[in-house]
Design an enzyme around this catalytic site. Structure first.
Site, PDB file in Angstrom:
ATOM      1  N   ASP A  32      -2.924  -6.373 -35.491  1.00  0.00           N
ATOM      2  CA  ASP A  32      -3.648  -7.910 -35.245  1.00  0.00           C
ATOM      3  C   ASP A  32      -4.801  -8.222 -33.754  1.00  0.00           C
ATOM      4  OD1 ASP A  32      -3.865 -10.502 -35.774  1.00  0.00           O
ATOM      5  OD2 ASP A  32      -2.689 -11.380 -34.048  1.00  0.00           O
ATOM      6  N   GLY A  33      -5.284  -8.354 -33.935  1.00  0.00           N
ATOM      7  CA  GLY A  33      -6.891  -8.349 -33.351  1.00  0.00           C
ATOM      8  C   GLY A  33      -7.609 -10.520 -33.621  1.00  0.00           C
ATOM      9  N   GLU A  72      -9.418  -6.713 -35.003  1.00  0.00           N
ATOM     10  CA  GLU A  72      -8.547  -6.805 -35.989  1.00  0.00           C
ATOM     11  C   GLU A  72      -8.790  -4.853 -36.724  1.00  0.00           C
ATOM     12  OE1 GLU A  72      -6.521  -7.926 -37.121  1.00  0.00           O
ATOM     13  OE2 GLU A  72      -7.039 -10.419 -37.461  1.00  0.00           O
ATOM     14  N   ASP A  94      -2.896  -8.964 -40.903  1.00  0.00           N
ATOM     15  CA  ASP A  94      -3.359 -10.938 -41.287  1.00  0.00           C
ATOM     16  C   ASP A  94      -4.791 -10.994 -41.692  1.00  0.00           C
ATOM     17  OD1 ASP A  94      -4.166 -10.879 -38.849  1.00  0.00           O
ATOM     18  OD2 ASP A  94      -2.511 -12.564 -38.853  1.00  0.00           O
ATOM     19  N   HIS A 151       0.897 -16.438 -38.221  1.00  0.00           N
ATOM     20  CA  HIS A 151       1.093 -17.421 -37.997  1.00  0.00           C
ATOM     21  C   HIS A 151       1.350 -18.367 -38.837  1.00  0.00           C
ATOM     22  CE1 HIS A 151      -1.906 -16.382 -34.788  1.00  0.00           C
ATOM     23  NE2 HIS A 151      -3.020 -16.668 -35.068  1.00  0.00           N
ATOM     24  N   ASP A 161       0.121 -10.654 -32.292  1.00  0.00           N
ATOM     25  CA  ASP A 161      -0.632 -11.733 -32.540  1.00  0.00           C
ATOM     26  C   ASP A 161      -0.288 -11.800 -30.361  1.00  0.00           C
ATOM     27  OD1 ASP A 161      -2.794 -14.276 -32.673  1.00  0.00           O
ATOM     28  OD2 ASP A 161      -0.794 -14.972 -31.836  1.00  0.00           O
TER      29      ASP A 161
END
Length: 172
Positions: A32-33, A72, A94, A151, A161
């Protein structure tokens, strides 16, 4: 378990990592970024898991001024770069940007000298430096992309995250 010396790693003597040959290594990479503002301070995080042994490695980092898409990409690049030898990698992210880039856009960008059409003219793709790094890693690692909803209660995505947010918070 501390895995600072790499992943899909040369394991410790007697560890399950030493029992499988490199060609048998299967890993899961969660990434994640994110940014506080876009552009703004940004962070990335990854979690690598060796499927057979369950061993994990986490890492994160950040940048004072960047974009969400760059973070990301960096998360995936850093995760793949942590691998010591070629592996089968299930990538969970994501980021639709990263996923579509890997699954759809990359072959066309390469064929068009890292450019895309914008109306009738050719323009350089954004983040070409990172896409080229990722492309080189994709030539070594056998990566299969899986989209996860951000999320949404996905434990590994939520952990990445947390890592990314903690990484950019030091720049706020």
């Amino acid at each position: 378990m501390d895995l600072d010396d790499g992943y899909a790693l040369e394991g410790e003597p007697g560890s399950p990592m030493n029992e499988a040959s490199p060609s048998e290594a299967d890993v899961q990479l969660y990434t994640d970024g994110g940014c506080s503002g876009n552009p703004g301070p940004g962070g990335w995080g990854f979690l690598l898991r060796h499927v057979t042994s369950g061993q994990e490695k986490e890492a994160s980092g950040g940048d004072r001024e960047t974009t969400n898409n760059r973070m990301e990409l960096v998360a995936v690049i850093e995760g793949l770069s942590a691998l010591k030898y070629p592996c089968r990698v299930d990538l969970f992210t994501d980021s639709v940007y990263v996923g579509k880039g890997i699954a759809e856009w990359l072959p066309r960008w390469k064929a068009n000298d890292w450019r895309r059409k914008d109306g009738k003219r050719w323009v350089p793709i954004k983040n070409v430096d990172l896409w080229q790094q990722l492309d080189a890693l994709l030539q070594v690692q056998q990566v299969h992309y899986h989209r996860v909803a951000g999320h949404s209660g996905h434990p590994e995505n939520d952990r990445c995250d947390e890592l990314a947010v903690a990484a950019y918070q030091k720049y706020l």
